[in-house]
Design an enzyme around this catalytic site. Structure first.
Site, PDB file in Angstrom:
ATOM      1  N   GLU A   1      46.143  10.714  13.472  1.00 33.15           N
ATOM      2  CA  GLU A   1      47.429  10.734  12.995  1.00 33.15           C
ATOM      3  C   GLU A   1      48.327  11.939  13.306  1.00 33.15           C
ATOM      4  OE1 GLU A   1      49.617   8.667  11.895  1.00 33.15           O
ATOM      5  OE2 GLU A   1      50.841  10.013  10.819  1.00 33.15           O
ATOM      6  N   TRP A   2      48.466  12.335  14.448  1.00 35.77           N
ATOM      7  CA  TRP A   2      49.104  13.475  14.697  1.00 35.77           C
ATOM      8  C   TRP A   2      48.631  14.850  14.236  1.00 35.77           C
ATOM      9  CZ3 TRP A   2      50.987  11.932  19.112  1.00 35.77           C
ATOM     10  CH2 TRP A   2      51.701  10.579  19.195  1.00 35.77           C
TER      11      TRP A   2
ATOM     12  N   HIS B   1      55.789   7.437  23.531  1.00 33.59           N
ATOM     13  CA  HIS B   1      55.538   7.463  22.114  1.00 33.59           C
ATOM     14  C   HIS B   1      55.066   9.134  21.959  1.00 33.59           C
ATOM     15  CE1 HIS B   1      54.286   5.315  18.380  1.00 33.59           C
ATOM     16  NE2 HIS B   1      54.037   6.708  17.964  1.00 33.59           N
TER      17      HIS B   1
ATOM     18  N   GLN C   1      47.271   8.569  20.070  1.00 34.32           N
ATOM     19  CA  GLN C   1      46.248   8.557  18.723  1.00 34.32           C
ATOM     20  C   GLN C   1      45.075   7.439  18.918  1.00 34.32           C
ATOM     21  OE1 GLN C   1      50.324   7.055  16.805  1.00 34.32           O
ATOM     22  NE2 GLN C   1      49.004   8.172  15.180  1.00 34.32           N
TER      23      GLN C   1
ATOM     24  N   ASN D   1      59.902   5.474  21.297  1.00 40.81           N
ATOM     25  CA  ASN D   1      59.414   5.218  20.053  1.00 40.81           C
ATOM     26  C   ASN D   1      60.036   6.442  18.972  1.00 40.81           C
ATOM     27  OD1 ASN D   1      57.451   4.031  17.716  1.00 40.81           O
ATOM     28  ND2 ASN D   1      57.118   6.337  17.644  1.00 40.81           N
ATOM     29  N   GLU D   2      60.961   5.963  17.995  1.00 37.01           N
ATOM     30  CA  GLU D   2      61.461   7.030  17.077  1.00 37.01           C
ATOM     31  C   GLU D   2      61.934   8.231  17.555  1.00 37.01           C
ATOM     32  OE1 GLU D   2      58.226   7.476  14.238  1.00 37.01           O
ATOM     33  OE2 GLU D   2      58.528   5.586  13.366  1.00 37.01           O
TER      34      GLU D   2
ATOM     35  N   ASN E   1      61.183   0.834  12.968  1.00 36.75           N
ATOM     36  CA  ASN E   1      59.665   1.206  12.330  1.00 36.75           C
ATOM     37  C   ASN E   1      60.401   1.613  10.941  1.00 36.75           C
ATOM     38  OD1 ASN E   1      58.693   0.977  14.605  1.00 36.75           O
ATOM     39  ND2 ASN E   1      58.098   3.246  14.909  1.00 36.75           N
TER      40      ASN E   1
ATOM     41  N   TYR F   1      58.560   2.649   6.685  1.00 38.20           N
ATOM     42  CA  TYR F   1      57.453   2.516   5.875  1.00 38.20           C
ATOM     43  C   TYR F   1      57.529   2.739   4.343  1.00 38.20           C
ATOM     44  CZ  TYR F   1      54.479   3.552   9.845  1.00 38.20           C
ATOM     45  OH  TYR F   1      54.217   3.400  11.177  1.00 38.20           O
TER      46      TYR F   1
ATOM     47  N   TRP G   1      51.229  -1.153  11.445  1.00 42.09           N
ATOM     48  CA  TRP G   1      50.646   0.127  11.761  1.00 42.09           C
ATOM     49  C   TRP G   1      49.604   0.505  10.600  1.00 42.09           C
ATOM     50  CZ3 TRP G   1      51.509   2.940  15.912  1.00 42.09           C
ATOM     51  CH2 TRP G   1      50.661   4.265  16.103  1.00 42.09           C
TER      52      TRP G   1
ATOM     53  N   GLU H   1      56.878  -1.171  13.613  1.00 42.19           N
ATOM     54  CA  GLU H   1      55.657  -0.543  12.806  1.00 42.19           C
ATOM     55  C   GLU H   1      55.920  -0.695  11.189  1.00 42.19           C
ATOM     56  OE1 GLU H   1      55.265   3.597  13.574  1.00 42.19           O
ATOM     57  OE2 GLU H   1      55.217   3.168  15.688  1.00 42.19           O
TER      58      GLU H   1
ATOM     59  N   ARG I   1      51.446  -4.199  20.292  1.00 44.45           N
ATOM     60  CA  ARG I   1      52.040  -3.098  20.863  1.00 44.45           C
ATOM     61  C   ARG I   1      51.378  -1.969  20.789  1.00 44.45           C
ATOM     62  NH1 ARG I   1      55.716   1.018  17.685  1.00 44.45           N
ATOM     63  NH2 ARG I   1      56.874   2.011  19.387  1.00 44.45           N
TER      64      ARG I   1
HETATM   65  C1  PNW Z   1      55.546   6.933  12.935  1.00 44.22           C
HETATM   66  N1  PNW Z   1      58.589   9.503   8.046  1.00 44.22           N
HETATM   67  O1  PNW Z   1      55.712   8.382  12.619  1.00 44.22           O
HETATM   68  C2  PNW Z   1      54.798   7.061  14.314  1.00 44.22           C
HETATM   69  O2  PNW Z   1      55.462   6.278  15.200  1.00 44.22           O
HETATM   70  C3  PNW Z   1      53.315   6.696  14.486  1.00 44.22           C
HETATM   71  O3  PNW Z   1      52.923   7.056  15.473  1.00 44.22           O
HETATM   72  C4  PNW Z   1      52.581   7.333  13.103  1.00 44.22           C
HETATM   73  O4  PNW Z   1      51.398   7.327  13.167  1.00 44.22           O
HETATM   74  C5  PNW Z   1      53.263   6.372  11.797  1.00 44.22           C
HETATM   75  O5  PNW Z   1      54.467   6.431  11.690  1.00 44.22           O
HETATM   76  C6  PNW Z   1      52.636   6.913  10.686  1.00 44.22           C
HETATM   77  O6  PNW Z   1      52.976   8.373  10.290  1.00 44.22           O
HETATM   78  C7  PNW Z   1      56.429   8.405  11.429  1.00 44.22           C
HETATM   79  O7  PNW Z   1      58.449  10.439   7.692  1.00 44.22           O
HETATM   80  C8  PNW Z   1      56.448   9.621  10.912  1.00 44.22           C
HETATM   81  O8  PNW Z   1      59.422   8.680   7.443  1.00 44.22           O
HETATM   82  C9  PNW Z   1      57.120  10.065   9.722  1.00 44.22           C
HETATM   83  C10 PNW Z   1      57.937   9.100   9.401  1.00 44.22           C
HETATM   84  C11 PNW Z   1      58.105   7.893   9.834  1.00 44.22           C
HETATM   85  C12 PNW Z   1      57.462   7.816  10.714  1.00 44.22           C
END
Ligand code: PNW
Length: 484
Positions: free
Chosen positions: A441-442, A127, A24, A173-174, A315, A317, A434, A385, A81
């Site tokens: 962003e992917w 990652h 990223q 990671n995840e 992680n 959100y 984060w 994150e 990180r």
């Molecule tokens: C994370 N969800 O991905 C990743 O670790 C990061 O690389 C990414 O940039 C960041 O979160 C923001 O998207 C996620 O749907 C993607 O809950 C999706 C989810 C959670 C984390």
């Protein structure tokens, strides 16, 4: 708002800072001998990324690490990180493939630069950027037997070459997002799923669970290696980072919704958490729904995986309302046969919308989630994150740089975690927001901006503009972390 009663609540050795991932931010996608990763392949396939962009340049941190570390220092962080790109270190990925010294040198320089500035490195081995050569050779993580020696060798090279200075390691990671987005939805690399409109190959009903199993077992072998050969001399710690949002019952009085919410937490979090921290096996709710499509741990694997993480890397959100379904689960369901909703039965919203469709500001669920993880697993939690996008961030105007929406997000979440420490006794050791700068962003490309630093992607040098949230976070931790 920063509440005075939270002053000095966090341990004085609490680490805080920002998290990033190699793909990223680095750029230099084929520089100095780097090999191709599955994300390079994915992004170079037309139609896969929302804005048609690639991570070829990203934010050029491969070239600008010194000024980036200077900016991190200005932001006052105590930790940073970042992840290592496997194909930068071993371009073809395999245990018998050559090492790229130039790639290792980059990471060695970055680590030295951080340490010289008093910033502690937290390093993620994986990652999401599997070397393309391993995908081509044997299907990557779908072939656990072939994959494990390659991953463990890669981990060994990293411990040997960086472990004298890196004391905080994260294997994966995840793992859950890697499997679900890459093998169930098919919207991430390596772009496999049962959806033939989107992907040529794949099976959403089996592959995510096979790949998840490979991640868990290979993680455990890498940890075993670290503990047996490196931990005593290098004195670091090692663990895994899991994703997880909070699942709240849609109708808090309906036992079926309460069960559905717990099942959703188990499918999302305990899928990886229970084998590692609790039982050495998958949750019963997953076995009940998935039957033989869920791999079985051999006795040896189970023993190896249980206890294979020194801490819980977390992680998170957002939060969702979860409603039970009365129909039997679809074969491609990975969430425990539930409906995920934005409002509950009373019409209360889970939170204000960001610029990312799944993400809404909902700190009310963060404290609940921290408690759920702490009660279920009882190991120290490292938040690795947490962050948000905000609508309308298209130019570095005064209003965009004074990022109220992001500031309110961070105030809410940082207050929630500090309250969980103070009121609930949850053991929390770090917080990484984060993310440091806007980045790639992917599959959303450059359109979703998560940074506390605005990046002008049009400019040759990817010019950085600090947003105010960076300084708000600094002030919050300045208050909440105990002084000597
Ligand atoms: C994370 N969800 O991905 C990743 O670790 C990061 O690389 C990414 O940039 C960041 O979160 C923001 O998207 C996620 O749907 C993607 O809950 C999706 C989810 C959670 C984390």
């Amino acid at each position: 708002m920063a509440s005075d009663s939270l002053e000095g609540v966090l341990r004085k050795d609490f680490f805080w800072g920002y998290a990033t991932a190699a793909t990223q931010v680095e750029g230099g996608w084929n520089a100095d001998g780097k090999g191709v990763s599955i994300w390079d392949t994915f992004a170079h396939t037309p139609g896969k990324v929302k804005d048609g962009s690639t991570p070829d340049e990203a934010v050029l941190s491969y070239y600008q690490y010194k000024s980036d570390v200077a900016l991190l220092k200005q932001y006052g962080v105590t930790g940073y990180r970042f992840s290592l790109s496997w194909s930068r270190i071993i371009p073809l990925g395999g245990a018998n493939d050559p090492i790229n010294e130039a790639g290792l040198q980059y990471y060695s320089n970055l680590v030295d630069e951080l340490l010289a500035n008093g910033i502690t490195p937290f390093v993620t081995l994986f990652h999401w950027d599997t070397p393309q050569a391993l995908e081509d050779r044997y299907g990557g993580m779908l072939d656990m037997k072939s994959y494990i020696p390659d991953f463990v060798n890669y981990a060994r090279v990293c411990f040997e070459r960086l472990g004298d200075r890196v004391k905080n390691w994260i294997t994966y990671n995840e793992p859950g997002v890697y499997t679900l987005a890459g093998y169930a939805a098919g919207v991430h690399a390596p772009a496999r799923s049962s959806n033939r409109d989107l992907n040529e190959i794949g099976d959403s009903s089996t592959e995510p669970f096979i790949v998840g199993h490979t991640e868990l077992v290979s993680h455990a072998y890498a940890v075993q290696l670290y503990r047996e050969k490196f931990q005593e001399t290098q004195k670091g710690s090692i663990g895994i980072t899991l994703h997880g949002n909070w699942s709240e019952p849609w109708d808090e009085d309906d036992p079926l919704d309460q069960e559905a919410a717990e099942r959703a937490r188990e499918f999302e979090i305990a899928w990886y958490g229970d084998p590692v921290y609790k039982t050495g096996d998958y949750p019963a709710s997953m076995r009940a729904q998935l039957g033989d499509r869920l791999p079985k741990f051999t006795a040896e694997e189970s023993k190896l995986v249980l206890g294979s993480s020194d801490f819980y890397g977390m992680n998170s959100y957002t939060s969702f309302y979860i409603r039970h379904l009365d129909t039997p689960p679809h074969i491609d369901d990975h969430s425990g046969n539930v409906e995920k909703l934005d409002t509950n039965k009373k019409g209360v919203s889970r939170g204000p919308e960001s610029d990312t469709y799944w993400l809404r500001t909902s700190p009310w669920g963060f404290r609940k989630l921290l408690n759920w993880i702490w009660k279920r697993y009882g190991v120290p939690i490292y938040i690795t994150e947490n962050g948000t996008t905000a609508k309308g961030e298209t130019a570095p105007t005064e209003e965009v740089l004074n990022d109220r929406f992001r500031i309110e997000f961070f105030e809410g979440y940082i207050n929630a975690l500090t309250t969980a420490v103070k009121e609930d006794g949850v053991d929390i050791r770090s917080y990484f927001a984060w993310t440091f700068t806007d980045n790639w962003e992917w599959a959303a490309g450059y359109s979703d901006r998560f940074g506390v630093t605005y990046v002008d992607f049009e400019s040759k040098e990817k010019k950085r503009y600090p947003k105010r949230s960076a300084f708000v976070i600094k002030d919050l931790f300045g208050k909440y972390i105990a002084k000597d």
